[in-house]
Design a protein around this motif. Structure first.
Motif, short mmCIF file in Angstrom:
data_model
loop_
_atom_site.label_atom_id
_atom_site.label_comp_id
_atom_site.label_asym_id
_atom_site.label_seq_id
_atom_site.Cartn_x
_atom_site.Cartn_y
_atom_site.Cartn_z
N GLY A 41 -5.57 4.16 -1.45
CA GLY A 41 -4.66 5.15 -1.54
C GLY A 41 -5.21 6.58 -1.95
O GLY A 41 -4.59 7.51 -1.41
N SER A 52 -6.94 8.02 0.76
CA SER A 52 -6.10 8.65 1.72
C SER A 52 -5.78 10.04 1.41
O SER A 52 -5.49 10.82 2.37
CB SER A 52 -4.69 7.83 2.02
OG SER A 52 -4.97 6.46 2.53
N GLN A 82 0.83 -1.19 0.13
CA GLN A 82 -0.07 0.03 0.15
C GLN A 82 0.77 1.34 -0.04
O GLN A 82 0.51 2.43 -0.72
CB GLN A 82 -0.91 -0.07 1.30
CG GLN A 82 -1.99 1.17 1.43
CD GLN A 82 -2.72 1.18 0.18
OE1 GLN A 82 -3.46 0.39 0.01
NE2 GLN A 82 -3.10 2.31 -0.68
N ALA A 104 0.19 4.69 6.00
CA ALA A 104 0.27 3.42 5.44
C ALA A 104 1.33 2.57 5.75
O ALA A 104 1.18 1.28 5.48
CB ALA A 104 0.60 3.80 3.70
#
Length: 301
Positions: free
Chosen positions: A168, A171, A107, A251
């Motif tokens: 991702g 985020s 990730q 992450a």
């Protein structure tokens, strides 16, 4: 020397996303063995969202948010939960829980590449090494005959990777979006919205629904733990950390998640841990280390 309240909160939040989330692979694998994936995830997140709303109401925390914040919680709920998590649960029907955790350990590489593509963030030399090691680790992971030979395993692996991109991007989105200021309220809305989207997906796909009274003991226990710990506590911690530290550092939960998941999958489900998987884990996590070390270096300069 006394520890500040903020430091204690950050440390506790990291423990939640490191250890608690590491156990959710096992819990989801147990539950999805009996329940349809989107129904499972939809019930989990909707119930968690409602419970958070009730806790806020009885605690005197206002649930009022703006129209823009509501829209952003729907987007975040989709990226993180409806797609980012719901499809991973579906993929667990075809891949081992430990294997899924190992793949998702890449990730931080996905986050870094998205920051480069979408934000023009320069990639440092150490991060490039990390990316190369990450891709080598992924190759070692998926190049195992015993993994590829499982029915629909390649499809499951591909969809997990797409989920990583969704998570991702989520985020990066959450780090800048106008969302409810209270982390608990923010989590509650994202959970509820993501859960509703998953329930709608389950109905559209015509998944067979069942009542909790028909579930086995292990599935009921797994669902309870997923709602309380995996959803309410861990996801609230995740949203809190995204506002307090950089997305790359958040992450790095993938340092610990795959180790916890591998051990629990082996111990409780007799999942096979091959030597190649162990080598892949070391290579992947070394890549994550290089990425994180590069970020720390940049901060101290």
């Amino acid at each position: 020397m006394s520890i500040s309240r903020n430091t204690l909160l950050v440390v506790s939040a990291f423990f939640a996303i490191y250890v608690i989330w590491g156990s959710t692979y096992l819990l989801n694998k147990i539950a999805v063995s009996e329940l349809p994936p989107f129904m499972l995830a939809g019930i989990r997140f909707t119930v968690a969202g409602v419970l958070i709303g009730l806790i806020c109401t009885f605690s005197g925390i206002s649930l009022r948010i703006t129209a823009k914040q509501l829209k952003n919680t729907v987007i975040a709920g989709f990226l993180f939960l409806a797609f980012g998590n719901g499809v991973v649960v579906w993929a667990l029907k075809y891949v081992d829980s430990g294997f899924a955790a190992l793949e998702i350990s890449a990730q931080p590489l996905v986050v870094l590449l998205l920051m480069w593509v979408l934000e023009g963030k320069k990639i440092k030399a150490m991060s490039i090494i990390g990316i190369v090691l990450g891709f080598v680790g992924i190759y070692l992971l998926i190049a195992q005959k015993q993994v590829v030979s499982q029915e629909n395993s390649l499809l499951g692996m591909a969809m997990i990777f797409v989920c990583m991109v969704s998570w991702g991007y989520g985020s990066l989105f959450v780090g800048k979006a106008d969302l409810p200021k209270n982390y608990f309220v923010n989590t509650g809305y994202q959970m509820f919205m993501g859960g509703i989207l998953l329930i709608l997906a389950s109905l559209v796909l015509n998944e067979p629904w069942s009542s909790p009274g028909e579930w086995s003991g292990p599935v009921l226990t797994s669902m309870l733990l997923l709602v309380v710990f995996g959803s309410i506590i861990a996801f609230t911690s995740f949203n809190y950390l995204l506002r307090k530290v950089s997305p790359e550092k958040v992450a790095t939960s993938t340092y610990v998640n795959p180790i916890i998941a591998l051990f629990l999958g082996w111990y409780f489900l007799d999942e096979n841990i091959t030597r190649q998987s162990m080598v892949a884990a070391v290579v992947l996590l070394t890549g994550v280390y290089f990425i994180n070390a590069s970020k720390k270096r940049n901060v101290h300069k």
